[in-house]
Motif scaffolding. Structure first.
Motif, PDB file in Angstrom:
ATOM      1  N   HIS A  36      -3.031  14.358 -44.979  1.00 18.69           N
ATOM      2  CA  HIS A  36      -3.826  13.060 -44.225  1.00 18.69           C
ATOM      3  C   HIS A  36      -3.356  13.153 -42.725  1.00 18.69           C
ATOM      4  O   HIS A  36      -2.098  13.534 -42.163  1.00 18.69           O
ATOM      5  N   GLU A  37      -4.156  12.368 -41.929  1.00 15.68           N
ATOM      6  CA  GLU A  37      -3.663  12.059 -40.599  1.00 15.68           C
ATOM      7  C   GLU A  37      -2.889  10.704 -40.493  1.00 15.68           C
ATOM      8  O   GLU A  37      -3.224   9.683 -41.006  1.00 15.68           O
ATOM      9  N   VAL A  38      -1.883  10.740 -39.636  1.00 10.78           N
ATOM     10  CA  VAL A  38      -0.809   9.400 -39.658  1.00 10.78           C
ATOM     11  C   VAL A  38      -0.721   9.369 -38.106  1.00 10.78           C
ATOM     12  O   VAL A  38      -0.397  10.326 -37.521  1.00 10.78           O
ATOM     13  N   SER A  39      -0.835   8.228 -37.686  1.00  9.60           N
ATOM     14  CA  SER A  39      -0.219   7.667 -36.650  1.00  9.60           C
ATOM     15  C   SER A  39       0.781   6.449 -36.785  1.00  9.60           C
ATOM     16  O   SER A  39       1.034   5.884 -37.988  1.00  9.60           O
ATOM     17  N   HIS A  40       1.605   6.375 -35.589  1.00  9.55           N
ATOM     18  CA  HIS A  40       2.801   5.581 -36.011  1.00  9.55           C
ATOM     19  C   HIS A  40       2.866   4.467 -34.857  1.00  9.55           C
ATOM     20  O   HIS A  40       2.764   4.942 -33.400  1.00  9.55           O
ATOM     21  N   THR A  41       3.137   3.332 -35.127  1.00  6.41           N
ATOM     22  CA  THR A  41       3.593   2.339 -34.113  1.00  6.41           C
ATOM     23  C   THR A  41       4.596   1.051 -34.384  1.00  6.41           C
ATOM     24  O   THR A  41       5.107   1.291 -35.694  1.00  6.41           O
ATOM     25  N   ASP A  42       5.093   0.703 -33.195  1.00  6.36           N
ATOM     26  CA  ASP A  42       6.446  -0.165 -33.448  1.00  6.36           C
ATOM     27  C   ASP A  42       5.910  -1.566 -33.286  1.00  6.36           C
ATOM     28  O   ASP A  42       5.338  -1.996 -32.201  1.00  6.36           O
ATOM     29  N   VAL A  43       6.133  -2.120 -34.421  1.00  2.31           N
ATOM     30  CA  VAL A  43       5.590  -3.852 -34.264  1.00  2.31           C
ATOM     31  C   VAL A  43       6.466  -4.457 -33.170  1.00  2.31           C
ATOM     32  O   VAL A  43       5.771  -5.437 -32.643  1.00  2.31           O
ATOM     33  N   LEU A  44       7.529  -4.341 -32.890  1.00  6.87           N
ATOM     34  CA  LEU A  44       8.436  -4.563 -31.858  1.00  6.87           C
ATOM     35  C   LEU A  44       7.781  -4.674 -30.538  1.00  6.87           C
ATOM     36  O   LEU A  44       7.667  -5.249 -29.653  1.00  6.87           O
TER      37      LEU A  44
END
Length: 364
Positions: A36-44
């Motif tokens: 699968h393709e995954v991207s990541h982000t930081d809620v802060l």
């Protein structure tokens, strides 16, 4: 049926210590390994005007220097209670536009929150119809506080079946057990164990016992605990994380090995007879996966104290209420014939879950 084509998932975490980052990274690794393709982000980082950086700094300073204040904050904002209670919904609302843009830009099929503020953000947006793709929450705490929970989220993934049942009954929303998210290198007798064992027992042969203070080097009277263990005939090996001031302080405690940041955690843990834990976080789970017993002692306030008690109640660890109980537990757990590297049955069951297939079904 699980979907057969690759999913695009957006993982929303928070850099609130290395444990949260490690969970997000391991989740992304497993999903990518499954195709699968995954991207990541930081809620802060999604909050405007550097509010997120301020929250991180305030939390770190409060836990380190004003634990009683943090205990009060936890009681007000996190523990379940009757009547109106303050929450993080107004704060989460500030990140809605950024999350909507991230979902659209990455054409995400689902959003996965791995931090409680992110869970409030996705749940609120789903409930209000502002997030059109499903959302899941990976709950990393053993004692699930109310900021993890929002009826708007489509799925909750928990550490144990019992926790999942409690969440399911409390929210009326789907909840499943996925187990802890740890890299494969945390297993019995990992590479590096022999080297660490030679290094730690090269002196007088005392049994090494690990004390964890997390990446930020936070703990209550760690110097007193180190003196207690040294006086009981153990070699206290204290993980001070990136807190150089704490490392210097504990280096002056006779008979103590104070360490900074350690890359080979599996090998170091496996070379020790037990872990003295104060947070019920990733280090405790890593020790259980390696097969090293864990004793909770002098936990940090709030989620740390609640998690330590909960892990002990589940039979995964022990909880020492005072110094006498700590030494008694360690003497019994490290006695001859109690071989490290053999996870207890409760710990073995803990690591049998799966996080990928439920998310695949969610995308479908």
């Amino acid at each position: 049926m699980a979907r057969t084509c690759p999913c695009r998932l957006l993982v929303v975490g928070a850099s609130m210590g290395s444990g949260h980052d490690a969970v997000a990274a391991e989740l992304a690794r497993r999903l990518r390994e499954a195709g699968h393709e995954v991207s990541h982000t930081d809620v802060l980082e999604m909050l405007p005007a550097r509010i997120g950086a301020g929250l991180r700094g305030l939390y770190r300073a409060t836990v380190r220097h004003a634990p009683l204040l943090y205990s009060g904050v936890y009681s007000a904002f996190f523990r379940t209670g009757g009547g109106p209670r303050p929450g993080s919904a107004p704060l989460a609302a500030l990140a809605e536009d950024r999350l909507r843009a991230e979902v659209a830009g990455g054409r995400a099929d689902a959003v996965v929150a791995v931090f409680h503020l992110a869970a409030q953000l996705t749940g609120r947006m789903r409930a209000l119809g502002r997030l059109t793709v499903p959302s899941a929450v990976v709950i990393t705490d053993f004692d699930v506080h109310r900021q993890w929970l929002h009826r708007g989220n489509d799925l909750n993934l928990c550490l144990t079946p019992q926790i999942a049942r409690n969440v399911r009954h409390g929210l009326g929303r789907p909840a499943l057990a996925c187990g802890p998210l740890l890299p494969d290198r945390f297993r019995p007798h990992p590479a590096g164990e022999a080297d660490w064992r030679r290094r730690l027992t090269a002196g007088d042969g005392r049994m090494p016992v690990l004390l964890s203070a997390g990446a930020w080097g936070v703990g209550s009277r760690l110097d007193a605990t180190a003196r207690l263990l040294a006086g009981a005939g153990y070699l206290p090996v204290v993980l001070c994380g990136r807190n150089e001031r704490l490392r210097r302080l504990l280096s002056r405690v006779p008979g103590t090995l104070a360490m900074g940041w350690v890359d080979d955690m599996p090998g170091l843990i496996a070379a020790c007879g037990a872990l003295v834990d104060n947070a019920a976080g990733q280090t405790a789970l890593e020790a259980l996966a390696v097969g090293v017993p864990v004793v909770g002692y002098r936990p940090i306030p709030g989620h740390g104290a609640a998690g330590v008690r909960r892990m002990a109640a589940l039979g995964l660890t022990e909880h020492a209420a005072d110094s006498w109980e700590l030494v008694q537990s360690l003497d019994r757990l490290t006695a001859a014939g109690t071989a490290p590297g053999r996870p207890a049955p409760a710990a073995r069951r803990l690591f049998q879950g799966d996080v990928v297939r439920p998310l695949e079904r969610l995308c479908a």
